[in-house]
Scaffold this active site. Structure first.
Site, PDB file in Angstrom:
ATOM      1  N   ASP A 139       0.860  -1.184   0.000  1.00 12.89           N
ATOM      2  CA  ASP A 139       0.000   0.000   0.000  1.00 12.89           C
ATOM      3  C   ASP A 139       0.895   1.233   0.000  1.00 12.89           C
ATOM      4  OD1 ASP A 139      -2.331   1.738   0.345  1.00 12.89           O
ATOM      5  OD2 ASP A 139      -3.363  -0.076   0.985  1.00 12.89           O
ATOM      6  N   HIS A 144      -2.872   3.060  -4.579  1.00 10.96           N
ATOM      7  CA  HIS A 144      -2.277   2.468  -3.368  1.00 10.96           C
ATOM      8  C   HIS A 144      -0.858   1.975  -3.648  1.00 10.96           C
ATOM      9  CE1 HIS A 144      -5.782   2.792  -0.737  1.00 10.96           C
ATOM     10  NE2 HIS A 144      -6.513   2.506  -1.798  1.00 10.96           N
ATOM     11  N   GLU A 185     -10.049   2.712  -5.114  1.00 11.78           N
ATOM     12  CA  GLU A 185      -9.690   4.081  -4.738  1.00 11.78           C
ATOM     13  C   GLU A 185      -8.569   4.665  -5.600  1.00 11.78           C
ATOM     14  OE1 GLU A 185     -10.847   4.336  -0.092  1.00 11.78           O
ATOM     15  OE2 GLU A 185      -8.948   3.357  -0.492  1.00 11.78           O
TER      16      GLU A 185
HETATM   17  C1  ACM Z   1     -10.950  -0.430   0.574  1.00  8.97           C
HETATM   18  O1  ACM Z   1     -11.414  -0.308   1.727  1.00  8.97           O
HETATM   19  N1  ACM Z   1     -10.329   0.587  -0.013  1.00  8.97           N
HETATM   20  C2  ACM Z   1     -11.074  -1.659  -0.171  1.00  8.97           C
END
Ligand code: ACM
Length: 710
Positions: free
Chosen positions: A214, A284, A347
């Site tokens: 991440d 991420h 995201e």
């Molecule tokens: C997430 O909570 N971004 C999968």
């Protein structure tokens, strides 16, 4: 091979599924020894109590087909677990070499009649012996777990043990029963990951989704690209936590070597836990871009992020970058033999791709119209590579917005809708919805719950979770593989906190996913949970009490901790830990990222001459992306370092006190500020709000105490 034993009696197994109540209520009323629910979680599909007992003695025989290495392994691990938890030693004997009277017999037979297949098993505790049958090793394993639970109604060490006579026939309702562990935001040791896998397996959970990369850390060694861990596995924490006692920068992080991973994968496989590794892309990815800036989209070189929230960094879409990721995934697939690889997809804000000449040029060359479609193209390329290596891709539900590869599994996290839509569109689905199954939400309203998101997800909430919405046609419901709970670890700095968040809520999830729907029984579950929590504690798990035994301390009418104050607007509340002191306990603040402002409702002001407020400052290490416009502007300060304003009758009421922050500004931990005011009669809402320039640091209240006039 064919076993010499047969299940205790023939019965219509299939007919009992979905109609558990009628199957389970058929036998005669149980004798006293069954007066309490059997200490089993998850509740098996069929339990038939009988009147007798089996007496298990220290030194009893455990007979198993030792020609079958998997069965022998299961038997030996079972014997180890019983020795560890009850002090009873079992002698493992090969099949045919020992009398079966007074023995436990583990029988693995692919053709056994009347025994559930797959993960199912048949267990008969009779006065003369205990017989466990399964057709597959994983079924034998789950049967051994059930037997272990039967033998651990308590965890005192004994030399003999009476086991209630019972016949159990069992198999799971869902195939995907899991938990996601985020090892990127905070790193857990390999030993912890193994302990966690132990606990999953003992709940018959079979999937560990391992979030390994991440923005805040890259945690898996990739031989071809060593900087991913040399650089990407380490960050400097934000705020005071980023500097040590000698004034030196702190380096936080860690990673799993490929040897660690092989060891963990082997350990998990022996417990029938499949690990699904996640390499999250194209967002991420800030830690990877910090290590190899050429992966980025906008040509800069970020640091490994010390922040939480949604970050802007996306990898670019050049062939070299895709080849890099494919090379990474080749090492990942070599390490993880399971059928799935999770490629994230969540995201991924498209701002950087919009701003990136190279990504825009690529889109034009490919004739791709927008950035969402570009993500679809990007993930399709990755999916094709993984499919060629025999792997099935899993992605968060954003992959629905950009064209899902037909064989991909959709993991529904933004509520249930994505999963429901995906199942109707013919995709296999794993339900993992926020907030339903996000275990970073606090589990009780006790003021000493550790940091997390204050919207509660209680044990009862998790227990009530149902993956298949009512009325879903059977052919669509067949795509619902199961569900998993998420352990995002932004707020779980320690392994103890991960366990506290996980257990016993994963017990509740295990039952929701394994047991027949008709067997869901909250009262029964809570009874069975008491011995379960004792077992978990005996194994050193930092299990929470499920919010059941906590008596809240009576509240002093003049004092409120931040958790007992009302948020002024309640836009995005978090329970956050102070970033100081470096060692020892830290204060925990209930605050609001957008509007750090608190109300002491109906404060009794008769005889009160002022206030003492414990305040702290935490770094504003939250990336809010486009939501940043929602930050409520702080009132203008009158002192250079800012002030804490106290107002009467709400936040637009009369100022009662303006308390300068100068004393607190140099103290990274909690400072007590005081102020006095003229007499006020009656009870009033008091508003506490910080006035300062910008929004970093995030000033927060720990506690408010009204001071009596002397
Ligand atoms: C997430 O909570 N971004 C999968």
């Amino acid at each position: 091979m064919t076993t010499m034993w047969r299940p205790a009696r023939i019965f219509a197994f299939a007919a009992c599924f979905g109609a558990l109540a009628s199957c389970a209520t058929a036998p005669t009323p149980p004798p006293a020894i069954h007066a309490q629910a059997l200490p089993l979680i998850p509740e098996p599909a069929l339990v038939e109590p009988k009147p007798g007992i089996f007496r298990l003695r220290d030194g009893a025989a455990l007979i198993v087909d030792s020609q079958n290495a998997e069965a022998a392994g299961i038997a030996h691990r079972f014997a180890d677990l019983i020795a560890e938890t009850r002090g009873i030693h079992l002698d493992v004997h090969p099949l045919g070499s020992h009398a079966e009277r007074d023995a436990i017999i583990f029988s693995l037979d692919a053709r056994a009649a009347n025994v559930p297949s797959g993960e199912g098993y048949d267990l008969a505790v009779d006065p003369q012996r205990i017989l466990l049958f399964a057709r597959e090793p994983r079924g034998l394993f789950y049967g051994s777990v059930t037997l272990w639970q039967l033998l651990t109604a308590d965890t005192t060490k004994v030399s003999r043990l009476d086991v209630p006579q019972v016949h159990i026939a069992d198999q799971p309702r869902f195939a995907w029963r899991g938990a996601m562990l985020d090892s990127a935001r905070h790193f857990q040791s390999p030993a912890f990951v193994k302990r966690f896998i132990d606990q999953l397996a003992l709940l018959k959970l079979n999937t560990l989704h391992w979030h390994l990369t991440d923005d805040q850390g890259w945690r898996i060694e990739i031989k071809r690209y060593p900087k991913l861990t040399e650089i990407g596995a380490w960050r400097r924490p934000a705020g005071a936590a980023g500097t040590d006692a000698n004034g030196q920068p702190v380096r936080y992080g860690g990673f799993y070597t490929q040897d660690d991973i092989r060891d963990i994968v082997r350990y998990a496989a022996a417990r029938y836990v499949t690990i699904v590794p996640e390499i999250d892309m194209p967002g991420h990815m800030q830690a990877a871009i910090a290590a190899y800036p050429e992966l980025g989209s906008i040509g800069d070189a970020p640091v490994v992020s010390p922040d939480w929230g949604v970050h802007a960094y996306l990898v670019n879409t050049d062939d070299e970058t895709i080849a890099f990721l494919e090379n990474v995934l080749d090492e990942v697939t070599d390490l993880f033999p399971g059928p799935y690889v999770h490629v994230g997809g969540d995201e991924a804000l498209k701002d950087q791709w919009k701003a990136s000449p190279r990504v825009q040029a690529r889109m034009r060359a490919l004739g791709i119209e927008n950035e969402n479609a570009m993500q679809g193209w990007f993930l399709a390329a990755i999916e094709k590579h993984l499919a060629a290596r025999g792997k099935r891709v899993v992605g968060w539900d954003e992959i629905l917005e950009s064209g899902v590869p037909p064989n991909a599994i959709v993991m529904s996290w933004r509520g249930a809708k994505g999963g429901i839509d995906a199942a109707h569109a013919g995709h296999d689905v794993v339900m993992a919805p926020d907030p339903d199954l996000y275990l970073d939400h606090l589990q009780s309203d006790a003021p000493d719950e550790p940091p997390g998101r204050p919207t509660l997800r209680t044990l009862a909430d998790i227990y009530a979770f149902e993956p298949v919405p009512p009325g879903m046609p059977a052919d669509v419901a067949a795509h619902m593989l199961g569900a998993q709970a998420e352990l995002w670890t932004e707020h779980m700095r320690t392994e103890e906190r991960v366990e506290h968040a996980a257990f016993p809520r994963l017990d509740a999830l295990a039952e929701a996913l394994w047991s027949p729907k008709a067997a869901r029984d909250w009262t029964g579950f809570t009874q069975r949970l008491a011995p379960e929590i004792e077992r978990q504690r005996a194994m050193g798990v930092h299990v929470a009490d499920g919010g059941m035994s906590r008596a809240h301390a009576p509240q002093d009418p003049l004092t409120r901790t931040s958790s007992a104050l009302k948020p002024c607007s309640g836009k995005l509340r978090l329970r956050l830990e102070d970033d100081a002191p470096a060692e020892g306990p830290r204060a925990v603040f209930d605050t609001d990222l957008f509007d750090p402002c608190w109300i002491f409702e109906q404060a009794p002001l008769d005889g009160i001459a002022g206030v003492a407020v414990d305040v702290g400052q935490i770094p504003y290490n939250f990336q809010l992306a486009h939501d940043v416009t929602g930050i409520v502007p702080r009132p203008a300060p009158t002192s250079a370092d800012g002030d804490l304003l106290v107002r009467l009758d709400g936040c637009s009421g009369t100022p009662l006190a303006t308390i300068p922050l100068d004393k607190a500004v140099t103290n990274p931990a909690v400072t007590t500020l005081t102020a006095s005011w003229p007499p006020v009669a009656g009870a009033h809402d008091l508003c506490f709000v910080f006035a300062y320039r910008g929004h970093d640091p995030l000033w927060s209240i720990d506690k408010v105490r009204l001071l009596r006039a002397h």
